[in-house]
Design an enzyme around this catalytic site. Sequence first.
Site, PDB file in Angstrom:
ATOM      1  CD  GLU A  98      39.219  40.066  36.500  1.00  0.00           C
ATOM      2  OE1 GLU A  98      38.390  39.269  36.961  1.00  0.00           O
ATOM      3  OE2 GLU A  98      40.149  39.714  35.745  1.00  0.00           O
TER       4      GLU A  98
ATOM      5  CG  ASP B 120      41.361  38.645  32.312  1.00  0.00           C
ATOM      6  OD1 ASP B 120      40.379  38.366  33.018  1.00  0.00           O
ATOM      7  OD2 ASP B 120      42.311  37.867  32.115  1.00  0.00           O
TER       8      ASP B 120
END
Length: 798
Positions: A376, A346
């Site tokens: 990400e 994340d």
Amino acid sequence: MNSNYINTEKEIEIYTGKDLGLTYTAEYSLFKVWVPTAFTVSLVLYQTGGNNRESAVSGDRDSGRIVNMQRQEGGIWTARLPEDLKGMYYMYRAVFEDGTLNEAADPYAKAVSANGVRSAIVDLQDTDPEGWDRDVSPALPHPADAVIYELHVRDFSSAADSGMRHKGKFKAFTEFGLKDSAGHAIGVDHLADLGITHVHLMPVADFQTVNELGAIVEPSAEPHFSEYNWGYDPQHYNVPEGSYSTNPADPGTRIREMKEMVQALHSKGIAVIMDVVYNHTYSVEKGPFQPLVPDYFYRHDYAGRLSDGSGVGNELATERPMVRKYIKDSLAYWASEYHIDGFRFDLMGLMDSVTMREITEELRLAVKPDLLLYGEPWTGGDSPLATKTLKGVQKGKGYAVFNDHFRSAIKGDSDGWDKGFATGEYGKEGAVASGIKGAIHEFTDSPVEAVNYVTAHDNLNLWDKVLAVQGLRQAARLPELENGRLKYGGSVEAAVAAADPYIGIDPDDILGNETVRRTLLANGMILTSQGIPFLQAGDELLRSKYGDHNSYRSPDAVNAIRWENKRRFLPVFEYYKGLITLRREHPAFRLHGRQEIERSLEFLRCDGGVVAYVLKNNAGGDAWNNIVVIFNANPGPVSQRLPETDSCWNIVVDHTAAGADAFRSIQDPEVQLEGLSMMVLYDKYGQPEPRSKMIEIRYERPDGDYRGWNLWVWGTGIQDGQHDFRQMEDGYAVARIEVLPETSSVGYILRLNDWEEKDGAGDRFIDCSGSRERVKVTIRDREQENSGDKNDPLQMTS
């Protein structure tokens, strides 16, 4: 800033051992915790988990037993108790020089009481389900072979029609043989039926915002959850989330049941990826780190304030040695103890690039060679971190990033009416073509550095996005939701029941519906492009979240997967299944490297709402000679000229069906596509030459330290550049390099990280002309070479 923190890293002692936390045996328990700035640290042993339920039942007040800990080098405090402590709980009590006293759970804990109040003492061997020692992860020969399916544990089973007894729990994944009213497989059998290779589980490590003791439901009871969260609010990084357990009050149950879930998925041939959140914690003062090591674990701006690149008030300082170590140790623990097959990071942009590089190299070398790693490549706000892991940083480093360029080219923006190729916008064809090639001429060195997707848990899901673009939100009576509630008050459940997200679908012509066609076109592009495809759970069931673009705390009425949709929209499921089968059976859609793509993929057209390309000359060793793929984003039909062939063209995908078997053929030099559709055709079927041969390089260093060492390779014809050593065998670090069968020589350099050091004076070459299948090479480092070692530093066998 807290005065207990010494803001000069060289003054902070670090520890390199692998034994932080609790080491339990029946004979003794050893406690080790890193608290470098404390004046004194004590271990406090408790009989109860600290949730007051136990004390209320027994009538006893659990005040704890205090044990003084001894300070050692490296900022470590230890205590060794020669007794069997299984079933007890513990905390650490730290006193700082200014008199501050903090009591906190062990940040390295492997087990906790309900709601993570106290660390728990368990024997991890007791948590292994039957047959755990025989659990085997599904093989992943190459990252391009993965088909990822993002899923939330509770969404999977919480719907009333799921047929699962353990709604919202890990154990729902162990319920086999479930079928809907029409006899179609649902639950975990549905995942196997669909054909995906990896389930990406949204965070399953312990998080803060769901009351675990309020989430206990008898299996036979109707589920009622008062709280919901996606789990991006971490608390205990090395412990499974208790609300997904059938008994959060028992520390061992959540561990055993998560292992059972992994074991069940593995038994169906499905690997497991954990979504991990090492970029921030939910709370600072009440988080896992601040009470014992004030300020060290958090990044600060130039004014000394907590930096907020996460958008939630803090970010972890991954560049600091003990934070980096914590993350690497945590990941290694999940991969080894829980047999996890990969990790999704994340807000990976907030993790420094050195940490990501070391994670990738060290975990594969020491724990699992085929770990799938991606994340990400962006942040949630400004950060003072200079070495962010953004798009392009991953080049040659062995992990992948989400391709948001491709995502936006296909659908437009994430929450509004902005359009992309599949949703009605011309001029996106070039960006689509870049994504189809795995972004190798954009920000990747290799196609498997790109994760291709249209939607994920954030923002509108695919069905709702297409409804928004079509201006159908109001007609579908989608409610306006904010933070899990109706914007203007009322019952969410009633509003959802009154909505009609599938407005206009003719049950006798489901694949003829415009909204359906646009969604199939969007994910059809994902499943036939080079790179790693990623689907959001329920896309194959036309899942709607009723227009909620941020359902992180919305009730099950919004988030639950409605299994009735499989029966209702079966042609859509079959289409997805067919596309996945096509991808998995034909390596042309799973090319391994930049050079392979440049040689094999040629665009035929990129304009006017049409993108067409050919995968030629048995691409990737495919049995099909030439494969043509066409995407038509126009509302009406178009014609596309096909390459010349001395055979007919066989159609395996069009607007009516998808799969790996031809269902019609054409002789004409042109083919007509229906509006909002895709087509896949091949001309001839044959026996191609071998795709490649393998060079296995075994590297030996006298110091046994292979951290950071890699190969820079050229002349492969498939993927030049950095190649990492992936595993240890008989004292050697082993790398495997794929080259074209006709390759006679490959060049390489042994280097440390990005050219910090080279092993050997110049370029070296491997003669692989005498083999068509495999070449084995042994390399010894230059210290041996220069010390007069009689053995040639490079030895080869075919």
